[in-house]
Design a protein around this motif. Sequence first.
Motif, mmCIF file in Angstrom:
data_model
loop_
_atom_site.group_PDB
_atom_site.id
_atom_site.type_symbol
_atom_site.label_atom_id
_atom_site.label_comp_id
_atom_site.label_asym_id
_atom_site.label_seq_id
_atom_site.Cartn_x
_atom_site.Cartn_y
_atom_site.Cartn_z
ATOM 1 N N HIS A 95 -0.216 63.504 74.021
ATOM 2 C CA HIS A 95 0.000 64.759 74.746
ATOM 3 C C HIS A 95 -1.122 65.029 75.750
ATOM 4 O O HIS A 95 -0.918 65.738 76.725
ATOM 5 N N PHE B 60 -0.592 64.408 79.569
ATOM 6 C CA PHE B 60 0.189 65.273 80.449
ATOM 7 C C PHE B 60 -0.688 66.413 80.952
ATOM 8 O O PHE B 60 -1.210 67.210 80.175
ATOM 9 N N HIS C 282 2.675 71.328 82.040
ATOM 10 C CA HIS C 282 3.738 71.701 81.113
ATOM 11 C C HIS C 282 4.525 72.846 81.719
ATOM 12 O O HIS C 282 4.070 73.485 82.683
ATOM 13 N N ASN D 151 11.613 64.178 77.857
ATOM 14 C CA ASN D 151 10.478 64.755 77.138
ATOM 15 C C ASN D 151 10.874 65.907 76.223
ATOM 16 O O ASN D 151 10.060 66.354 75.402
ATOM 17 N N VAL E 124 9.373 68.054 72.080
ATOM 18 C CA VAL E 124 9.132 69.460 71.726
ATOM 19 C C VAL E 124 10.285 70.092 70.959
ATOM 20 O O VAL E 124 10.158 71.221 70.478
ATOM 21 N N LYS F 198 6.103 74.320 76.145
ATOM 22 C CA LYS F 198 5.172 73.196 76.069
ATOM 23 C C LYS F 198 5.772 71.905 76.632
ATOM 24 O O LYS F 198 5.157 70.836 76.524
ATOM 25 N N LEU F 199 6.958 71.979 77.213
ATOM 26 C CA LEU F 199 7.614 70.776 77.737
ATOM 27 C C LEU F 199 6.718 70.068 78.752
ATOM 28 O O LEU F 199 6.358 70.646 79.778
ATOM 29 N N PRO F 200 6.355 68.807 78.495
ATOM 30 C CA PRO F 200 5.501 68.081 79.450
ATOM 31 C C PRO F 200 6.275 67.724 80.721
ATOM 32 O O PRO F 200 7.426 67.273 80.659
#
Length: 507
Positions: free
Chosen positions: A278, A281, A284, A453, A457, A475-477
């Motif tokens: 994580h 990245f 986000h 991605n 999450v 929090k999605l990258p």
Amino acid sequence: MGKIKTHQQLPTKWSEREILRDKGQFWTPNWVAEAMVAYITEDTDLVFDPATGRGAFYEALTILNKPQISFYGTDIDAEVLADEIYNGTNCIVEKRDFIKNPPKRKFKAIVANPPYIRHHRIDEETKEILKKLSINITGDKIDGRAGYHIYFLIQALNLLEQDGKLAFIMPADTCEGKFAKNLWKWISENFCIDCVITFDEKATPFPNVDTNAIVFLIKNSKPVTSLYWVKANEAYSTDLFDFISSKFKKQKFITLGVFNRQLKEGIATGFSRPEQNHNGFKFHLNDFANVMRGIATGSNEFFFLTASQVKEINIPEEFLKRAIGRTKDVTESILTLDDVHQLENENRPTYLLSIKGTDHVPLSVSNYLKIGEKMGLPNRALIQQRKPWYKMEKREVPSLLFAYLGRRNTRFIKNEAAVLPLTGFLCVYPLYNDKDFVDKLWQALNHPEPLENLKLVGKSYGSGAIKVEPNNLSKLPIPEHIVKQFDLERQYKTTSGQLGIFREQEN
């Protein structure tokens, strides 16, 4: 290895499926059961199955030809215990509630496919028992959204002898739910997690069931800092059995991916997901937008209305807002007013009864609210928290929508119809709200990489479905090259954690 079986034939009738769901009865296929039994039978003369069902693990023990090992099984369903498979001389089964009345001894080998019963199907009295069980064994209560299977795992680990082994097949929410952090902290600090086995969509042990399965192989010995993480890519292959039978020494297989993984990372990422860096990245979704769930009405059948119902009840326009409820009502990546009108022509609900607590309502609306009172709506769990009970949650119209439970056609939807979403969707509010930026963010989010991605999450369900909660969607990258491609770098996240916006200065 045993003969190939077909999967459990699930009922086609809703009522019959509901009975299965209430009992949590989904049988383990033999290729998985035999691999699980291979793990626990290395050094024992007795195998215990606390949810024996139709005898998948007893049959696996028989097929593996281990006559020196006896089988003891319990279940609350007398009908399944009467199955002729349990006629063996080295087999004892009894009707017993493993949660409320567990055996008064410990075991060297425990294997199970525990009943998969979600929390909303558990009565309040039982929930209180489960809460006490968790506190007594782990020293802490588990979040109330944990299903029945979680407590089976806790109880079984508590009955595992020193150096004993446990093999459980569980749904993916075991390491994705709100309760997962505390659960796995307790397990990882007190037990050795040898191996976690996940399954590709085409290798799922439970086709047509809304969950992804995971097998946990755990030993009651000193915790270690790494584990084997396995991805099974083909059903009914002997590779999984061969891997476990080799005591994890053989690792080159055609149908398996075998990875050595750090325990701390696996818990942080979620064992259902592959290892992720994580820290790789920079961006986000919460760098560019806020996320909230859609409106929870507490009773869509009462508050979410069709145009004909609105006309019949005679509800004035000021008490209505245009809304969208089901993800299946939005088939494209852009939702327009023409789409809403088409839904209206199909007699789909598109109007939300939206009353403020201080509104003075006309007689027609007052009479309709009386119908809701007769339905018992004010006493429903969600609605009774509102004062007055019919006061509707407030949301600003979001520029973008996201389907709450995506199945293959996961996408972000541009809300050109300016409708309010119900809980089938998440609201995505871009921090910079000019049309150009909204369009670019929408395009960036629908790029294949951010969509892929979502697996990092979301909670994984059966048939490739992914459920993403609002906090997790935030929090999605978003890969940096996509941020640059769509010129999204005007926004940043400050070191204090507050979101800021920079608009480029024009010369």
